[in-house]
Design a protein around this motif. Structure first.
Motif, PDB file in Angstrom:
ATOM      1  N   TRP A  47     -16.174   2.914   8.833  1.00  0.00           N
ATOM      2  CA  TRP A  47     -16.607   1.679   8.386  1.00  0.00           C
ATOM      3  C   TRP A  47     -16.674   1.306   7.090  1.00  0.00           C
ATOM      4  CZ3 TRP A  47     -21.626   0.324   6.117  1.00  0.00           C
ATOM      5  CH2 TRP A  47     -21.983  -1.106   6.247  1.00  0.00           C
ATOM      6  N   GLY A  48     -16.712   2.412   6.220  1.00  0.00           N
ATOM      7  CA  GLY A  48     -16.647   2.206   4.665  1.00  0.00           C
ATOM      8  C   GLY A  48     -17.866   2.102   4.071  1.00  0.00           C
ATOM      9  N   TYR A  49     -18.837   3.036   4.782  1.00  0.00           N
ATOM     10  CA  TYR A  49     -20.425   3.086   4.181  1.00  0.00           C
ATOM     11  C   TYR A  49     -20.101   3.529   2.703  1.00  0.00           C
ATOM     12  CZ  TYR A  49     -25.276   4.447   3.797  1.00  0.00           C
ATOM     13  OH  TYR A  49     -26.575   4.690   3.584  1.00  0.00           O
TER      14      TYR A  49
ATOM     15  N   GLY B 211     -34.457 -19.673  18.851  1.00  0.00           N
ATOM     16  CA  GLY B 211     -34.886 -18.402  18.792  1.00  0.00           C
ATOM     17  C   GLY B 211     -35.317 -17.658  17.588  1.00  0.00           C
ATOM     18  N   ALA B 212     -35.481 -16.453  17.492  1.00  0.00           N
ATOM     19  CA  ALA B 212     -35.931 -15.905  16.230  1.00  0.00           C
ATOM     20  C   ALA B 212     -34.454 -15.417  15.284  1.00  0.00           C
ATOM     21  CB  ALA B 212     -36.380 -14.413  16.535  1.00  0.00           C
ATOM     22  N   PHE B 213     -34.452 -16.427  14.234  1.00  0.00           N
ATOM     23  CA  PHE B 213     -33.096 -16.397  13.348  1.00  0.00           C
ATOM     24  C   PHE B 213     -32.912 -15.018  13.015  1.00  0.00           C
ATOM     25  CE2 PHE B 213     -30.260 -17.409   9.975  1.00  0.00           C
ATOM     26  CZ  PHE B 213     -29.366 -18.319  10.652  1.00  0.00           C
ATOM     27  N   GLY B 214     -31.469 -14.504  13.333  1.00  0.00           N
ATOM     28  CA  GLY B 214     -31.125 -13.395  12.861  1.00  0.00           C
ATOM     29  C   GLY B 214     -31.118 -12.195  13.899  1.00  0.00           C
TER      30      GLY B 214
ATOM     31  N   LEU C  42     -14.378 -12.260  12.866  1.00  0.00           N
ATOM     32  CA  LEU C  42     -15.188 -12.369  14.043  1.00  0.00           C
ATOM     33  C   LEU C  42     -16.192 -11.287  14.180  1.00  0.00           C
ATOM     34  CD1 LEU C  42     -15.547 -13.823  16.626  1.00  0.00           C
ATOM     35  CD2 LEU C  42     -13.984 -12.283  17.793  1.00  0.00           C
ATOM     36  N   ALA C  43     -15.715  -9.970  14.159  1.00  0.00           N
ATOM     37  CA  ALA C  43     -16.412  -8.919  14.372  1.00  0.00           C
ATOM     38  C   ALA C  43     -15.899  -7.647  13.456  1.00  0.00           C
ATOM     39  CB  ALA C  43     -16.591  -8.541  15.892  1.00  0.00           C
ATOM     40  N   PRO C  44     -15.858  -7.771  12.224  1.00  0.00           N
ATOM     41  CA  PRO C  44     -15.420  -6.496  11.352  1.00  0.00           C
ATOM     42  C   PRO C  44     -16.217  -5.468  11.641  1.00  0.00           C
ATOM     43  CG  PRO C  44     -16.110  -8.314   9.906  1.00  0.00           C
ATOM     44  CD  PRO C  44     -16.248  -8.793  11.337  1.00  0.00           C
ATOM     45  N   ASP C  45     -17.591  -5.693  11.626  1.00  0.00           N
ATOM     46  CA  ASP C  45     -18.780  -4.536  11.428  1.00  0.00           C
ATOM     47  C   ASP C  45     -19.282  -4.074  12.682  1.00  0.00           C
ATOM     48  OD1 ASP C  45     -18.693  -4.832   8.332  1.00  0.00           O
ATOM     49  OD2 ASP C  45     -19.211  -6.765   8.912  1.00  0.00           O
ATOM     50  N   GLY C  46     -18.636  -4.508  13.697  1.00  0.00           N
ATOM     51  CA  GLY C  46     -19.225  -3.947  15.149  1.00  0.00           C
ATOM     52  C   GLY C  46     -19.204  -4.610  16.068  1.00  0.00           C
ATOM     53  N   ILE C  47     -18.812  -4.021  17.417  1.00  0.00           N
ATOM     54  CA  ILE C  47     -18.641  -4.727  18.430  1.00  0.00           C
ATOM     55  C   ILE C  47     -19.999  -4.311  19.473  1.00  0.00           C
ATOM     56  CG2 ILE C  47     -17.163  -5.004  20.757  1.00  0.00           C
ATOM     57  CD1 ILE C  47     -15.626  -5.810  18.178  1.00  0.00           C
ATOM     58  N   TRP C  48     -21.141  -5.050  19.391  1.00  0.00           N
ATOM     59  CA  TRP C  48     -22.113  -4.495  20.394  1.00  0.00           C
ATOM     60  C   TRP C  48     -22.351  -5.191  21.370  1.00  0.00           C
ATOM     61  CZ3 TRP C  48     -24.444  -1.277  16.952  1.00  0.00           C
ATOM     62  CH2 TRP C  48     -24.258  -1.399  15.654  1.00  0.00           C
ATOM     63  N   SER C  49     -23.330  -4.801  22.157  1.00  0.00           N
ATOM     64  CA  SER C  49     -23.613  -4.983  23.573  1.00  0.00           C
ATOM     65  C   SER C  49     -23.279  -6.143  24.146  1.00  0.00           C
ATOM     66  CB  SER C  49     -24.830  -4.613  24.170  1.00  0.00           C
ATOM     67  OG  SER C  49     -25.066  -3.157  24.102  1.00  0.00           O
TER      68      SER C  49
ATOM     69  N   PRO D 138     -11.587 -10.807  35.020  1.00  0.00           N
ATOM     70  CA  PRO D 138     -12.659 -10.455  34.132  1.00  0.00           C
ATOM     71  C   PRO D 138     -12.463 -11.016  32.663  1.00  0.00           C
ATOM     72  CG  PRO D 138     -11.790  -8.612  35.497  1.00  0.00           C
ATOM     73  CD  PRO D 138     -10.874  -9.589  35.568  1.00  0.00           C
ATOM     74  N   ALA D 139     -13.719 -11.389  32.012  1.00  0.00           N
ATOM     75  CA  ALA D 139     -13.671 -11.952  30.808  1.00  0.00           C
ATOM     76  C   ALA D 139     -14.966 -10.992  30.113  1.00  0.00           C
ATOM     77  CB  ALA D 139     -14.053 -13.158  30.512  1.00  0.00           C
ATOM     78  N   LEU D 140     -14.922 -10.410  28.774  1.00  0.00           N
ATOM     79  CA  LEU D 140     -15.799  -9.510  28.290  1.00  0.00           C
ATOM     80  C   LEU D 140     -16.556 -10.475  27.212  1.00  0.00           C
ATOM     81  CD1 LEU D 140     -14.080  -6.407  27.602  1.00  0.00           C
ATOM     82  CD2 LEU D 140     -15.257  -6.848  29.591  1.00  0.00           C
ATOM     83  N   PHE D 141     -17.964 -10.557  27.288  1.00  0.00           N
ATOM     84  CA  PHE D 141     -18.679 -11.471  26.270  1.00  0.00           C
ATOM     85  C   PHE D 141     -19.543 -10.247  25.369  1.00  0.00           C
ATOM     86  CE2 PHE D 141     -17.814 -13.989  30.018  1.00  0.00           C
ATOM     87  CZ  PHE D 141     -17.791 -15.069  29.464  1.00  0.00           C
ATOM     88  N   PHE D 142     -19.314 -10.306  24.159  1.00  0.00           N
ATOM     89  CA  PHE D 142     -19.948  -9.246  23.548  1.00  0.00           C
ATOM     90  C   PHE D 142     -20.691  -9.765  22.200  1.00  0.00           C
ATOM     91  CE2 PHE D 142     -15.396  -9.893  21.927  1.00  0.00           C
ATOM     92  CZ  PHE D 142     -15.796  -9.917  20.512  1.00  0.00           C
ATOM     93  N   THR D 143     -21.426  -9.024  21.449  1.00  0.00           N
ATOM     94  CA  THR D 143     -22.139  -9.554  20.286  1.00  0.00           C
ATOM     95  C   THR D 143     -21.345  -8.997  19.207  1.00  0.00           C
ATOM     96  OG1 THR D 143     -24.151  -8.906  21.451  1.00  0.00           O
ATOM     97  CG2 THR D 143     -24.264  -9.139  19.076  1.00  0.00           C
ATOM     98  N   ALA D 144     -20.832  -9.981  18.300  1.00  0.00           N
ATOM     99  CA  ALA D 144     -19.829  -9.660  17.409  1.00  0.00           C
ATOM    100  C   ALA D 144     -20.759  -9.410  16.003  1.00  0.00           C
ATOM    101  CB  ALA D 144     -18.960 -11.059  17.073  1.00  0.00           C
ATOM    102  N   GLY D 145     -20.298  -8.528  15.277  1.00  0.00           N
ATOM    103  CA  GLY D 145     -21.111  -7.880  14.270  1.00  0.00           C
ATOM    104  C   GLY D 145     -20.116  -8.356  12.916  1.00  0.00           C
ATOM    105  N   ASN D 146     -20.709  -9.121  12.230  1.00  0.00           N
ATOM    106  CA  ASN D 146     -20.235  -9.706  10.941  1.00  0.00           C
ATOM    107  C   ASN D 146     -21.336  -9.550   9.775  1.00  0.00           C
ATOM    108  OD1 ASN D 146     -18.394 -10.828   8.812  1.00  0.00           O
ATOM    109  ND2 ASN D 146     -17.996 -12.635   9.869  1.00  0.00           N
ATOM    110  N   ASP D 147     -21.181  -8.881   8.702  1.00  0.00           N
ATOM    111  CA  ASP D 147     -22.367  -8.563   8.113  1.00  0.00           C
ATOM    112  C   ASP D 147     -22.246  -9.603   6.706  1.00  0.00           C
ATOM    113  OD1 ASP D 147     -23.561  -6.756   9.332  1.00  0.00           O
ATOM    114  OD2 ASP D 147     -22.854  -5.037   8.194  1.00  0.00           O
ATOM    115  N   SER D 148     -21.038 -10.345   6.943  1.00  0.00           N
ATOM    116  CA  SER D 148     -20.664 -11.338   5.533  1.00  0.00           C
ATOM    117  C   SER D 148     -20.976 -12.849   6.080  1.00  0.00           C
ATOM    118  CB  SER D 148     -19.285 -11.414   5.245  1.00  0.00           C
ATOM    119  OG  SER D 148     -18.483 -11.747   6.513  1.00  0.00           O
ATOM    120  N   ALA D 149     -21.528 -12.880   7.501  1.00  0.00           N
ATOM    121  CA  ALA D 149     -22.035 -14.001   8.116  1.00  0.00           C
ATOM    122  C   ALA D 149     -23.643 -14.117   8.182  1.00  0.00           C
ATOM    123  CB  ALA D 149     -21.572 -14.307   9.466  1.00  0.00           C
ATOM    124  N   SER D 150     -24.218 -15.148   8.159  1.00  0.00           N
ATOM    125  CA  SER D 150     -25.688 -15.161   8.402  1.00  0.00           C
ATOM    126  C   SER D 150     -26.133 -16.405   9.476  1.00  0.00           C
ATOM    127  CB  SER D 150     -26.306 -15.674   7.039  1.00  0.00           C
ATOM    128  OG  SER D 150     -27.656 -15.929   7.383  1.00  0.00           O
ATOM    129  N   PRO D 151     -26.496 -15.773  10.573  1.00  0.00           N
ATOM    130  CA  PRO D 151     -26.848 -14.694  10.917  1.00  0.00           C
ATOM    131  C   PRO D 151     -25.654 -13.508  11.203  1.00  0.00           C
ATOM    132  CG  PRO D 151     -27.122 -15.773  13.033  1.00  0.00           C
ATOM    133  CD  PRO D 151     -26.776 -16.703  11.986  1.00  0.00           C
TER     134      PRO D 151
END
Length: 760
Positions: free
Chosen positions: A103-105, A415-418, A347-354, A365-378
């Protein structure tokens, strides 16, 4: 490969041609360097050296991504050879096939080879960064740290061989990068520059000299993949020499083409873990390393697909991908390549969540996922990936293409932002619907509802359901992993549904809670029959991370979970794996209106020899017969008539002297199903301790237990109403016995025990 005339100035050469063993020859100095590897000395497994694979010539060394590295002691001869206090020239050539990217920590490179100290601006580092980018970095005499990066478009591909060269020539005043024999980048350095020696620093292959430490145990920035033919020179190779060394490998062994790499040679291999005495054998698990929740189950073209949150680098929570299994029977699973990875995109440079799976308009079939992008807010949004099945017809659905834009982006007031994750999507004749886990600002957890006519454009419909956090503080401020399943009609002809959620955040009890209730289709909201939620499982944080599907083959509702490993990071490091799936559950509406919970019937296909079958015995009579039954992979069905007993149950994983044992019992006075792990293990590092349990109303029925033992897994299903999932890690190998236990005169109405077979 032999040293040829073109190898003048060769300081070091590792051919990696050993093909086995725990050391590798550096052929210039003739020093054998130790290979660090977790299973060189294994606590719960057979000792086994690092994994060797086909290289570009001979064999290559497979680096596991978290424990494999080579330590080379730089000898005086090498220093004399141009590695005095400063090096005026240095060239590195190596064949690499990365399996995954870091990831580049902390901005640090995953080291291919290095002997550096960036703080002191000394030494050199050749390594990779996020999404396959790579760099050669040197510390120059006079205190400058110089970095040369491969330009965009020249990333190192996963699961493919690449020939990487880095050249520093201080006399000529240049630093260069080559990929597959061709120069791709150069930069000037002051003429006469020299590399400052990294004093008191080891030369490491596959591990960063200054790696970040995660959970005080895991070194990050370690190479994952195969390496072959590493050469280091004390002179600057010319572009012709680099090209010639590339061509030599191609022409000598591969008919002039780039060396091929079979996926089976580089994939994560479950074989070394099969002998681990704690690793479950008939529960679904990744081949190795880390998983959290399994999710997105879907049936297509005769096969069940199940995905899972996965860190391919090692057995720790870090850079999350979607792993992928496929099965024809929900029992025997095959490992497939990672389905979705973080990529260099917006879209999701930082993680492909559940997420979840649903059918598109064409039934694919189509997959729906949580896209993790730490440069975006949320930094979380809902995204989509489509199968390439229409083009390639691959029934295993190995390849998925992400839709380039997020489908649903959280806005203020939604909802709860973030906190906005884990979409659960389903389709009916009117369109598609999605629930997203979140909360309501200042109130508590919530599932948010969305609707779409085309699966791409979504409309927010408001909260689907939110509970009263004042009344039920354990439901927490945020809900994750909402699951919504139809239960059919009750005895009054009313359509009923099941809603599952997983609370997180301050004060939350992280368990799988559920309500049975009705769907208001107009409002797209849920009306529970009872305000108070129920638990499916009372094992205390071992049955979590729910996902679910309606099985089109049988009409059943099937729920999947993660079975938490309940171990320290130290033990997960030593074991090479963390967590596995729970057994798939069939959930249904009972005649009495309660939720029925049963392991799926297909599990009977794993039964081996029947070890015991008895009827109408006292506990003492049954225990005489039980003395002959031992095992850590068993299925047990027992019905117990309590008589005057207040507590009644069974001990599993017992040593002959009773020093280690785990007691599963029902307390009739308290109406509780309980597990007592106070004597489960003597191992000082294991966490499985104490007493856990929860409410179960038997309403006068006999106690009926259906128990699955699978190495460290214990799953018990009581009267089709509750499960209790837990973990046991006995220290002794003879902790294999069984004993019925109670505090009164009870009758064993029936008991049957089978050996269970591995699915791998």
């Amino acid at each position: 490969m032999s040293h040829k005339n073109g190898d003048q100035g060769l300081l070091m050469h590792w051919a990696f041609d050993e093909g086995s063993g725990t050391s590798v020859l550096e052929s210039v100095s003739q020093i054998r360097d130790d290979i660090q590897y977790v299973f060189n000395q294994a606590e719960f497994n057979e000792h086994s050296g690092p994994q060797w694979r086909q290289g570009v010539t001979g064999s290559g060394l497979l680096f596991d991504g978290y424990s494999t590295s080579v330590v080379h002691t730089v000898v005086n001869e090498e220093k004399k050879n141009g590695g005095q206090e400063f090096l005026s020239a240095l060239s590195i050539g190596v064949w690499v096939a990365p399996r995954t990217y870091d990831w580049g920590y902390e901005g640090k490179l995953t080291a291919i080879v290095n002997r550096h100290n960036m703080e002191r601006k000394q030494g050199y580092l050749l390594g990779m960064f996020r999404h396959g980018s790579w760099s050669f970095q040197v510390g120059l005499e006079g205190g400058e740290w110089k970095e040369l990066w491969a330009p965009e478009g020249y990333e190192l591909s996963k699961n493919e061989w690449s020939y990487v060269n880095a050249v520093f020539d201080g006399t000529q005043g240049e630093i260069k990068l080559f990929l597959n024999g061709t120069e791709i980048a150069s930069a000037d350095v002051p003429g006469g520059s020299r590399i400052a020696e990294a004093v008191n620093t080891e030369l490491l292959i596959g591990k960063n000299n200054h790696s970040s430490l995660l959970a005080e145990v895991f070194n990050l920035q370690m190479f994952s993949g195969i390496m072959d033919e590493l050469k280091i020179y004390n002179r600057g190779l010319s572009k012709d020499e680099v090209a010639a060394s590339y061509r030599e490998v191609l022409d000598s062994a591969h008919g002039g083409v780039r060396p091929p790499l079979k996926y089976d040679d580089i994939k994560l291999d479950r074989t070394p873990l099969l002998a681990d005495r704690h690793r479950p054998q008939y529960h679904v698990s990744p081949p190795a390393h880390w998983m959290n929740e399994p999710h997105a189950p879907i049936y297509f073209d005769g096969q069940y697909h199940l995905f899972y949150q996965h860190n391919p680098l090692g057995p720790f929570f870090y850079h999350i991908h979607w792993g992928h299994w496929v099965s024809s029977d929900l029992v025997h699973w095959r490992d497939l390549p990672v389905a979705l990875s973080p990529e260099k995109d917006q879209l999701a440079p930082d993680g492909i969540w559940s997420g979840s799976a649903a059918y598109d308009a064409d039934g694919l079939p189509a997959l729906f996922f949580t896209a993790g992008n730490d440069s975006a807010s949320p930094n979380q949004s809902v995204a989509l990936a489509r199968s390439t099945y229409p083009q390639d017809g691959d029934p295993d659905l190995i390849t998925w293409i992400k839709h380039p834009e997020p489908l649903i982006v959280q806005k203020q007031g939604m909802g709860a932002f973030g906190d906005f994750r884990d979409p659960f999507v389903w389709k009916d004749e009117e369109g598609w619907y999605a629930l997203v886990g979140s909360g309501i600002e200042g109130e508590g957890g919530a599932a948010l509802a969305f609707a779409s006519q085309d699966m791409l454009n979504w409309t927010y419909k408001g909260p689907f359901f939110a509970a009263d956090i004042q009344k039920y503080p354990y439901l927490g401020p945020i809900w994750e992993l909402p699951v919504f399943l139809p239960l059919g009609v009750d005895k009054h002809g009313v359509s009923k549904y099941l809603l599952l959620v997983s609370p997180v955040g301050a004060g939350a009890d992280v368990e799988v809670f559920y309500w049975i209730g009705q769907l208001d289709k107009n409002e797209l909201s849920f009306i529970p029959d009872q305000e108070e939620p129920q638990l499916i499982d009372v094992g205390d944080f071992h049955f979590t991370g729910p996902s679910g599907m309606v099985d089109p083959k049988t009409g059943r509702n099937i729920v999947f979970t993660i079975a938490q490993g309940d171990r320290t990071s130290e033990l997960e490091y030593q074991s090479g794996w963390a967590h596995n799936g729970g057994l798939p559950l069939s959930v249904y509406l009972r005649e009495d209106g309660r939720l029925g919970i049963e392991p799926i019937q297909e599990l009977q296909s794993l039964r081996g020899e029947k070890r015991l079958s008895l009827r109408d015995k006292s506990l003492a009579e049954a225990n005489v017969l039980l003395k002959d039954v031992q095992g850590d992979m068993l299925e047990i069905q027992v019905e117990l008539e309590p008589g005057n007993a207040g507590q009644l149950g069974i001990k599993v994983r017992c040593t002959p002297d009773g020093e280690e044992e785990t007691l599963l019992y029902y307390d009739f006075n308290e109406a509780k199903l309980v597990i007592d792990r106070t004597k489960t293990t003597l191992h000082p590092g294991e966490k499985c301790r104490g007493i856990q349990g929860g409410k179960l109303e038997l309403l006068g029925e006999n106690l009926k237990l259906h128990i699955y033992l699978d190495r460290s897994m214990v799953e018990a299903y009581a009267n089709g109403l509750k499960s209790l999932t837990t973990r046991v890690y006995p220290s002794r190998k003879d902790a294999l016995g069984l004993e019925l236990w109670g505090d009164g005169k009870s009758l064993v109405k029936s008991m049957e025990i089978w050996d269970m077979q591995s699915i791998w």
